[in-house]
Design an enzyme around this catalytic site. Structure first.
Site, PDB file in Angstrom:
ATOM      1  N   GLU A 155      -8.350  95.748  37.736  1.00  9.93           N
ATOM      2  CA  GLU A 155      -7.218  95.332  37.538  1.00  9.93           C
ATOM      3  C   GLU A 155      -7.227  93.811  37.243  1.00  9.93           C
ATOM      4  O   GLU A 155      -6.444  92.848  37.896  1.00  9.93           O
ATOM      5  CB  GLU A 155      -6.666  95.561  38.922  1.00  9.93           C
ATOM      6  CG  GLU A 155      -6.449  97.045  39.225  1.00  9.93           C
ATOM      7  CD  GLU A 155      -5.473  97.278  40.295  1.00  9.93           C
ATOM      8  OE1 GLU A 155      -4.826  96.603  41.077  1.00  9.93           O
ATOM      9  OE2 GLU A 155      -5.279  98.564  40.429  1.00  9.93           O
ATOM     10  N   GLU A 193      -8.737 105.012  39.334  1.00 10.73           N
ATOM     11  CA  GLU A 193      -7.858 105.008  40.637  1.00 10.73           C
ATOM     12  C   GLU A 193      -6.518 105.728  40.211  1.00 10.73           C
ATOM     13  O   GLU A 193      -5.876 105.705  39.491  1.00 10.73           O
ATOM     14  CB  GLU A 193      -7.489 103.539  41.207  1.00 10.73           C
ATOM     15  CG  GLU A 193      -8.810 102.711  41.625  1.00 10.73           C
ATOM     16  CD  GLU A 193      -8.265 101.239  42.170  1.00 10.73           C
ATOM     17  OE1 GLU A 193      -7.085 101.162  42.639  1.00 10.73           O
ATOM     18  OE2 GLU A 193      -9.066 100.415  41.848  1.00 10.73           O
TER      19      GLU A 193
END
Ligand code: AHR
Length: 491
Positions: free
Chosen positions: A175, A299
């Site tokens: 991220e 994810e």
């Protein structure tokens, strides 16, 4: 009861389903690693070198193919050298992302690779691009994979491991658009290119390098990233998408206490995964015509408000049949996109978000989500085949198709998984099967009220039970109760 027609073309092979689509994720977050997976060698809880044996056994039963570690956001503040050597001398740190608790680094590289060896799964390392250095990352890879006379290989030997481990999957940054450094895509792409240059293949080990892809529907990130990548230094990019019932990060909704509307909004939001994958793949294709670069949804899962009374930074939540439907729908979606989706990792394996397993002291329960992964094992390494079900919509505001499905063939065995997403309507499905005459059908069912869940007093409330179907010359007929997932194994 709704009667629906379905069709499967058993000879119309579409794409190979990588077993890694059924992958998982374990972060130093809350009770995922500590107390969830790892209790230490001094614990009274049965363990093998500190790894809980009940959890290990549960992971083995679903043939977990790959496990991502050490984060998540934690990965970009993890310094691997703090997690090797004598445990009492390991440097402690504050886990700033998750509850500001002290991390004692007693679970580190050796413990993770031993866990993967015990499970029989591939390790997937998320390396620190956010707050680490290129040298730190390069040395970690050398430490893990080098068989020669090198400083890092010798340090590994000094710490008790003679032979290197095999490491394939390396994600560079997590991220990076958010907790991993708040970077812009152009900047990240340059950093990625620099870091990946120093990911070396030692001693016959071959790395599969993964760049940090977009957050949900951020197609601009995908576009700008892909403009800077090529197949020679990137095997795949990642995608993160969490299902939040209310679309409001400040009041996401409860794992257990939800009404019909929130049930349907959850499934509606989870089905967005299909569109996301399609659109990101379309953007990827503009830069990569030959589809050399894969997509990894590393994810995914439901994210609710934490269970009342639990640490807000630990992300502990219960898991119901609603989560089982979410898992079934997503896994069917990944199967359908297995030409581009090469891996997916549910968040997370134990005690965090849409967990496979919950633990409390020495007790352990398998969640409804766990049982879906159990049911879907027949798809691992299968060939996706054409399947279609006539559309019938359910839900009031958030309208969704009642049925989610996928089918695959492996070794002349047809595996069909079907979820009935309706909260209160039974489905009777007549499925024509072309290209195969089934002599037998083994049928399994996971069912319950949408709120049904397992807890430490009733660990088997939701579990897989035998079910039946009627075989005919043309195919099969199966009745599927509301809020259920069914597996048919046809031979
Ligand atoms: O899975 C929990 C967190 O969600 C991860 O650490 C992060 O990558 C994501 O935002």
């Amino acid at each position: 009861m709704r009667k629906l027609n379905m069709v499967i073309h058993a000879k119309d092979r579409k794409s190979h389903i990588s077993p890694e689509i059924y992958g998982h994720f374990s972060e130093h977050l809350g009770r995922c690693i500590y107390n969830g997976i790892y209790v230490g060698t001094d614990s009274k809880i049965p363990n093998k070198n500190g790894i809980r044996t009940d959890v290990l056994e549960a992971f083995r039963q679903i043939h977990m193919p790959v496990l991502r570690w050490p984060g998540g956001c934690f990965a970009d503040e993890y310094h691997w050298m703090d997690g090797i050597g004598e445990k009492t001398e390991r440097r402690k740190m504050i886990n700033t992302n998750w509850g500001a608790v002290t991390e004692d680094n007693s679970f580190g590289t050796h413990e993770f690779f031993e866990l993967c060896e015990e499970i029989g799964c591939a390790p997937y390392l998320a390396v620190n691009l956010g707050s680490g250095t290129v040298r730190e990352m390069a040395e970690w890879i050398e430490y893990i994979t080098c068989d020669g006379d090198s400083p890092m290989a010798n340090l590994r030997r000094k710490n008790g491991r003679e032979k290197p481990w095999k490491l394939k999957y390396v994600g560079i940054g997590n991220e990076s658009w958010g907790c991993g450094g708040s970077m812009r895509p152009e900047y990240y792409a340059d950093e990625y290119r620099r870091y990946q240059s120093f990911c070396k293949n030692f001693s016959g080990n071959e790395l599969y390098k993964i760049a940090c892809g977009p957050n949900g529907g951020d197609f601009d990130w995908t576009d700008k990233l892909m403009a800077n990548l090529n197949e020679y230094h990137t095997k795949a990019i990642s995608l993160h998408y969490y299902t939040i019932p209310t679309n409001n990060w400040n009041a996401k909704g409860s794992a257990l206490d939800f009404d019909e509307e929130e049930y349907y909004s959850t499934i509606f939001n989870t089905l967005y995964m299909d569109e996301l994958i399609e659109q990101h793949c379309a953007v990827m294709s503009r830069h990569d015509h030959a589809h050399k670069i894969g997509l990894i949804v590393d994810e995914w899962g439901c994210w609710y408000d934490v269970e009342p009374g639990t640490h807000p930074g630990f992300l502990y939540q219960q898991n119901t049949m609603r989560d089982a439907i979410v898992a079934a729908c997503n896994l069917n979606i990944f199967n359908h996109h297995s030409d581009r989706v090469v891996m997916a990792n549910l968040a997370q394996a134990v005690n965090v978000l849409q967990a496979l397993i919950l633990t409390e002291g020495e007790k352990m329960v398998k969640t409804p989500t766990y049982h879906v992964f159990d049911l879907y094992q027949g798809h691992h390494d299968g060939e996706l085949v054409y399947s279609f079900c006539e559309e019938s919509m359910v839900g009031k505001t958030n309208r969704i198709p009642m049925i989610s499905h996928s089918a695959s063939v492996k070794d002349h065995v047809l595996t069909v998984t079907i979820a009935n997403c309706a909260i209160d309507d039974e489905a009777e499905i007549f499925c024509a099967v072309n290209g195969m005459r089934a002599e037998s059908a083994d049928v399994r069912l996971l069912t319950g009220d949408c709120h049904a869940h397992n807890d430490f007093d009733f660990p088997e409330r939701v579990t897989i039970r035998p079910h039946s179907a009627v075989l005919s010359a043309d195919g099969f007929t199966v009745k599927i109760p509301p809020c259920s997932v069914v597996l048919l194994t046809l031979r």
